[in-house]
Design a protein around this motif. Structure first.
Motif, short mmCIF file in Angstrom:
data_model
loop_
_atom_site.label_atom_id
_atom_site.label_comp_id
_atom_site.label_asym_id
_atom_site.label_seq_id
_atom_site.Cartn_x
_atom_site.Cartn_y
_atom_site.Cartn_z
N SER A 275 0.85 -1.36 0.10
CA SER A 275 -0.10 -0.13 0.07
C SER A 275 0.90 1.16 0.01
CB SER A 275 -1.14 0.04 1.13
OG SER A 275 -0.07 -0.11 2.40
N TYR A 279 5.72 0.04 -3.46
CA TYR A 279 5.16 -1.14 -4.23
C TYR A 279 5.89 -1.48 -5.62
CZ TYR A 279 3.22 2.15 -7.64
OH TYR A 279 3.14 3.04 -8.76
N SER A 297 -7.90 -1.28 4.81
CA SER A 297 -7.10 -0.07 4.14
C SER A 297 -6.09 0.70 4.49
CB SER A 297 -8.56 1.02 3.93
OG SER A 297 -9.64 0.41 3.38
N ARG A 301 -5.22 2.83 -0.24
CA ARG A 301 -5.57 1.50 -1.02
C ARG A 301 -6.20 0.64 -0.22
NH1 ARG A 301 -3.13 4.56 -4.89
NH2 ARG A 301 -0.95 5.42 -4.50
N GLN A 303 -7.09 -3.37 0.47
CA GLN A 303 -6.31 -4.60 0.28
C GLN A 303 -7.34 -5.67 -0.35
OE1 GLN A 303 -5.96 -7.49 3.89
NE2 GLN A 303 -3.69 -6.82 3.55
N TRP A 312 -3.02 -4.74 -3.57
CA TRP A 312 -3.41 -3.53 -3.08
C TRP A 312 -3.88 -2.65 -4.48
CZ3 TRP A 312 -3.97 -2.27 2.01
CH2 TRP A 312 -3.38 -3.24 3.09
#
Length: 459
Positions: A275, A279, A297, A301, A303, A312
């Motif tokens: 998130s 990433y 969250s 983002r 999950q 995410w």
């Protein structure tokens, strides 16, 4: 025993090579090739908890500089990285015992892309006609097989290959037809009673039941968390997580969070590994994709559980209601009404009409959850006979031509055949998109173009 021997050989080779490098230059600058013997994570540090930088496919060769405590230091995309030593072997070829049908003659069961690497995101070298005879190199990866076709070498999806002497002529759906069933690469043991389905979808037709403890033949292809198997002479699909490989030494994956509901993507979204800002981009999914959420969250983002793992996506583009499919609708003659279209969209139509007489119809302004079509900034250029080889080639050529002229035409992004390209991420080339279901939704029957407009910033 074999892993110990491989490690011993690698350590010896690296030790000798490094010693020579020290003698000649005073620093350990020497390197030696090593080859992955399986799908293998590449990490930033020599630890299983370190950040994953990428992966090596089976048979991929990289340069190694040292080995210590079960980890081999390699050069990965120009940077220092680490892989587990037990999954690499010295040299640039796999041991003969690990080769999969090396030197075997195979026949394509349909028109199939020959790609530069083992994924849908790798560039297409050429399109092999149905019935083309190819020779395997012995390297496989994630359901792909490396082959030589004449003077060209590349990767094709394993499910579209059959033994050359079977005369298989499978259709474009990939089932192979008579003699078109892909050859298994090994067997797995079922750890539960498993439904065998005709397709990898959750609602695929049931064609059998594999009892717990059964041996099933796998082809190496996976989709929608299911593994492709050969079941009573036909292609079947079972849940991959309930298949056990007795000789694996990989650690057991932690349990996944519980799924609390589903949501639909209201825009094309990037699948992320975390998130946060660290990433990895796992590719885009198109608007309308159904996602399984966990209720968690972070950083804006949400999950999700995607392809059997925690991932995410941007939460504000999720909805309980499925958006309508606007792809390919609102069509008309290329020389017909262009009411509501923005200047750049009209510029694209004029250029297509002049240079691509094969394109006769388009989709323009129509209702859609995204602003592209309603605002007059988007076009769907319809491909005639899109399922034919000529149609596929036309769509491929047109999309590449539009990309090469994006500056003069004011194009922001293009979608064709489940792949997207945009100006902001031009260096990444054509990125793959997850399946939305229909040919129209997957942009297989039209090339979608969204043009630039002042103040407009697409997702």
């Amino acid at each position: 025993m074999r892993s110990t021997l491989i490690r011993g050989v690698l350590v010896a080779v690296l030790t000798i090579t490094t010693t020579v490098g020290l003698m000649s230059s005073g620093t350990a600058t020497a390197s030696t090739p090593v080859t992955a013997t399986t799908e293998l994570n590449v990490r930033a540090k020599p630890s299983t908890s370190a950040k994953i930088l990428g992966s090596l496919h089976r048979g991929q060769t990289v340069k190694a500089s040292s080995e210590s405590d079960g980890w081999t230091t390699i050069s990965y995309k120009g940077k220092k990285a680490y892989v587990a030593s037990r999954y690499v072997t010295g040299g640039d070829d796999l041991p003969a015992g690990d080769d999969v049908d090396k030197g075997a003659s195979k026949t394509t069961t349909t028109d199939v892309n020959l790609r530069e690497g083992p994924s849908l995101t790798d560039d297409v070298i050429t399109v092999l006609d149905e019935g083309t005879t190819v020779t395997t190199t012995g390297k496989t990866a994630k359901g792909w097989t490396e082959v030589t076709a004449g003077s060209q070498k590349g990767w094709v999806s394993s499910q579209y290959l059959t033994d050359a002497d079977t005369g298989g002529t499978g259709g474009s759906g990939g089932s192979g037809g008579s003699g078109g069933v892909p050859k298994p690469i090994g067997t797995r043991t079922t750890t539960a009673d498993l439904n065998v389905r005709a397709t990898p979808e959750d609602d695929g037709d049931l064609i059998g039941l594999a009892r717990k403890g059964s041996k099933v033949s796998v082809t190496g292809t996976t989709d929608n968390a299911r593994a492709q198997i050969v079941w009573e002479g036909e292609i079947g699909w079972v849940l991959a997580k309930y298949l056990e490989n007795g000789d694996t030494t990989e650690p057991t994956a932690p349990p996944l969070p519980a799924i609390t509901g589903t949501r639909y993507a209201t825009a094309d979204l990037t699948i992320r590994t975390t998130s946060g800002s660290d990433y990895q981009d796992l590719g885009d999914i198109p608007e309308g994709t159904k996602l399984s959420i966990t209720g968690t969250s972070e950083n804006g983002r949400a999950q999700i559980i995607w392809d059997g793992a925690v991932r995410w996506v941007t939460e504000k583009y999720l909805s309980k209601k499925k958006p309508s499919d606007g792809g390919g609708s609102g069509g008309g003659s290329l020389s017909g009404s262009r009411k509501g279209l923005k200047p750049n969209a009209i510029k694209v139509l004029d250029a297509v009409e002049k240079n691509w007489p094969q394109i006769k119809t388009f989709g323009g302004v129509h209702p859609d959850p995204l602003p592209d079509h309603p605002s007059g900034r988007a076009l769907d250029l319809m491909i005639p006979n899109y399922k034919s080889k000529a149609g596929k080639q036309l769509g491929h050529d047109l999309s590449r031509w539009l990309r090469s002229h994006h500056g003069e035409l004011g194009i922001n992004y293009i979608i064709w055949d489940q792949h997207i390209w945009n100006v902001q991420r031009d260096s990444e080339g054509w990125r793959s998109m997850a399946s939305r279901g229909s040919d129209s939704a997957n942009h297989k029957n039209h090339v979608h173009v969204t043009v630039l407009a002042k103040g407009y910033a697409p997702i």
